[in-house]
Design an enzyme around this catalytic site. Sequence first.
Site, PDB file in Angstrom:
ATOM      1  N   LEU A  73       0.816  -1.219   0.000  1.00 17.01           N
ATOM      2  CA  LEU A  73       0.000   0.000   0.000  1.00 17.01           C
ATOM      3  C   LEU A  73       0.848   1.266   0.000  1.00 17.01           C
ATOM      4  O   LEU A  73       0.301   2.369  -0.156  1.00 17.01           O
ATOM      5  CB  LEU A  73      -0.919   0.027   1.234  1.00 17.01           C
ATOM      6  N   SER A  75       2.525   4.407  -0.768  1.00 22.15           N
ATOM      7  CA  SER A  75       2.533   5.384  -1.874  1.00 22.15           C
ATOM      8  C   SER A  75       1.842   6.642  -1.382  1.00 22.15           C
ATOM      9  O   SER A  75       0.842   6.546  -0.671  1.00 22.15           O
ATOM     10  CB  SER A  75       1.748   4.844  -3.078  1.00 22.15           C
ATOM     11  N   ASN A  99      10.719  -3.666  -5.055  1.00 23.18           N
ATOM     12  CA  ASN A  99      11.215  -4.220  -3.791  1.00 23.18           C
ATOM     13  C   ASN A  99      10.157  -5.066  -3.094  1.00 23.18           C
ATOM     14  O   ASN A  99      10.458  -6.130  -2.541  1.00 23.18           O
ATOM     15  CB  ASN A  99      11.685  -3.084  -2.868  1.00 23.18           C
ATOM     16  N   TYR A 145       1.162  10.203 -10.398  1.00 24.55           N
ATOM     17  CA  TYR A 145       0.456   9.180  -9.604  1.00 24.55           C
ATOM     18  C   TYR A 145      -0.155   8.128 -10.524  1.00 24.55           C
ATOM     19  O   TYR A 145       0.051   6.916 -10.331  1.00 24.55           O
ATOM     20  CB  TYR A 145      -0.626   9.859  -8.768  1.00 24.55           C
TER      21      TYR A 145
HETATM   22  P1  NAD Z   1      -1.965   7.327   3.062  1.00 25.79           P
HETATM   23  O1  NAD Z   1      -1.158   8.467   2.551  1.00 25.79           O
HETATM   24  O2  NAD Z   1      -2.736   7.510   4.313  1.00 25.79           O
HETATM   25  O3  NAD Z   1      -1.047   6.035   3.241  1.00 25.79           O
HETATM   26  C1  NAD Z   1       0.083   5.786   2.450  1.00 25.79           C
HETATM   27  C2  NAD Z   1       1.173   5.273   3.369  1.00 25.79           C
HETATM   28  O4  NAD Z   1       2.337   4.968   2.586  1.00 25.79           O
HETATM   29  C3  NAD Z   1       1.602   6.315   4.410  1.00 25.79           C
HETATM   30  O5  NAD Z   1       1.596   5.723   5.687  1.00 25.79           O
HETATM   31  C4  NAD Z   1       3.007   6.713   3.971  1.00 25.79           C
HETATM   32  O6  NAD Z   1       3.824   7.130   5.040  1.00 25.79           O
HETATM   33  C5  NAD Z   1       3.477   5.432   3.305  1.00 25.79           C
HETATM   34  N1  NAD Z   1       4.592   5.640   2.381  1.00 25.79           N
HETATM   35  C6  NAD Z   1       4.671   6.546   1.361  1.00 25.79           C
HETATM   36  N2  NAD Z   1       5.863   6.444   0.753  1.00 25.79           N
HETATM   37  C7  NAD Z   1       6.535   5.430   1.394  1.00 25.79           C
HETATM   38  C8  NAD Z   1       7.819   4.841   1.231  1.00 25.79           C
HETATM   39  N3  NAD Z   1       8.664   5.248   0.267  1.00 25.79           N
HETATM   40  N4  NAD Z   1       8.177   3.831   2.060  1.00 25.79           N
HETATM   41  C9  NAD Z   1       7.331   3.401   3.035  1.00 25.79           C
HETATM   42  N5  NAD Z   1       6.115   3.932   3.234  1.00 25.79           N
HETATM   43  C10 NAD Z   1       5.729   4.929   2.420  1.00 25.79           C
HETATM   44  O7  NAD Z   1      -2.929   6.883   1.864  1.00 25.79           O
HETATM   45  P2  NAD Z   1      -4.109   5.797   1.824  1.00 25.79           P
HETATM   46  O8  NAD Z   1      -5.340   6.505   1.429  1.00 25.79           O
HETATM   47  O9  NAD Z   1      -4.095   4.962   3.036  1.00 25.79           O
HETATM   48  O10 NAD Z   1      -3.648   4.941   0.550  1.00 25.79           O
HETATM   49  C11 NAD Z   1      -3.022   3.665   0.707  1.00 25.79           C
HETATM   50  C12 NAD Z   1      -2.843   3.022  -0.666  1.00 25.79           C
HETATM   51  O11 NAD Z   1      -4.126   2.835  -1.269  1.00 25.79           O
HETATM   52  C13 NAD Z   1      -2.023   3.859  -1.638  1.00 25.79           C
HETATM   53  O12 NAD Z   1      -1.203   3.001  -2.401  1.00 25.79           O
HETATM   54  C14 NAD Z   1      -3.071   4.509  -2.525  1.00 25.79           C
HETATM   55  O13 NAD Z   1      -2.566   4.784  -3.804  1.00 25.79           O
HETATM   56  C15 NAD Z   1      -4.148   3.431  -2.541  1.00 25.79           C
HETATM   57  N6  NAD Z   1      -5.484   4.026  -2.823  1.00 25.79           N
HETATM   58  C16 NAD Z   1      -6.177   4.689  -1.848  1.00 25.79           C
HETATM   59  C17 NAD Z   1      -7.416   5.225  -2.137  1.00 25.79           C
HETATM   60  C18 NAD Z   1      -8.256   5.938  -1.093  1.00 25.79           C
HETATM   61  O14 NAD Z   1      -9.366   6.383  -1.417  1.00 25.79           O
HETATM   62  N7  NAD Z   1      -7.810   6.054   0.149  1.00 25.79           N
HETATM   63  C19 NAD Z   1      -7.938   5.108  -3.428  1.00 25.79           C
HETATM   64  C20 NAD Z   1      -7.192   4.466  -4.397  1.00 25.79           C
HETATM   65  C21 NAD Z   1      -5.966   3.887  -4.075  1.00 25.79           C
END
Ligand code: NAD
Length: 312
Positions: A73, A75, A99, A145
């Site tokens: 997750l 990102s 990775n 993105y």
């Molecule tokens: P979020 O920003 O709350 O969580 C993302 C997490 O990734 C954070 O904890 C951040 O610190 C961590 N992170 C970022 N870069 C990193 C790195 N290089 N190494 C380690 N950790 C890293 O976002 P979210 O809403 O919880 O989204 C989680 C995933 O779900 C993402 O991949 C996002 O693209 C995907 N997503 C979310 C939604 C949504 O509506 N929330 C919709 C589509 C896709």
Amino acid sequence: MPTSVVTGGAGFLGSHLCEHLLARGERVICVDNLETASLENIEHIRDSAFTFVNHDVTEFIRIDEPVDFVYHLASPASPIDYLRLPLHTLKVGSYGTHNALGLAKFKRARFLLASTSEVYGDPQVHPQPEEYWGNVNPIGPRGVYDEAKRYAEALTMAYHRQQGVNTCIARIFNTYGPRMRPHDGRAIPTFVRQARADAPVTVFGDGSQTRSFCYVDDLIRGLYLLAQSGEHLPVNLGNPREFTLLELAELVISITGSKSKIVFEALPIDDPQVRQPEITRARDVLGWEPEVELENGLRRMLAAPGREPVAF
Ligand code: NAD
């Protein structure tokens, strides 16, 4: 008990996923560099089966124990974050996904990629089935993105086809719930923050663009079922009930009892006009569909313990 690695496990979705897996008796290793989240999301977890590793997934991920599932997750996810971190977003989608897939390959673990409805760009097909290839602007500001996720999907399928890694891909549509950051720029936390302060609620364009909103518990259940399944092709996970942004703003104002007025602002570049998942595959393959209606989900979100606005 199975062991799951959750990259991005301290984030909004990741922290809920960690809780869900722990509640099912799993061992959970949360790997996160806190780039867009804080320990506040996981500090309440008091479980000896839970380990937090502060690590950037664009660097080699080393785990010294057997692993059964890798949920990838990590990102930046909200527009505010990926517009602030364009190169990092591309690196996480590429090196970070390499990775995480490498870890899954080495451990012979099932790998789940958290992809996104943004791979469909500004769609010309409505609602969006998984067979639709999308309409993405690769050089617009959002391209970092959208293209990072499209690359991550291609990489996941290549590891599956060439390296035999047991992979799956969740195309996640807008999800909301407790622990979203009030300033993360996504519509629901923004409207809730503004309405709670009786401040103007800012709707982009004329508010006729549509979105579908999935409550976090429904989404996490879908991710878990997908990881347990044998599916390798992408699966849309989202709530097919569609709302205009104006309807959403009015609903938030109504259920918060706010005195806020709605104001209209310019549309961001490449903002999709429509967004609605076709979820037949999720229904057929996973027996999954969302159960929480928007109003009910918003009430649950509002009732959850609040947190002060935090800027990252
Ligand atoms: P979020 O920003 O709350 O969580 C993302 C997490 O990734 C954070 O904890 C951040 O610190 C961590 N992170 C970022 N870069 C990193 C790195 N290089 N190494 C380690 N950790 C890293 O976002 P979210 O809403 O919880 O989204 C989680 C995933 O779900 C993402 O991949 C996002 O693209 C995907 N997503 C979310 C939604 C949504 O509506 N929330 C919709 C589509 C896709």
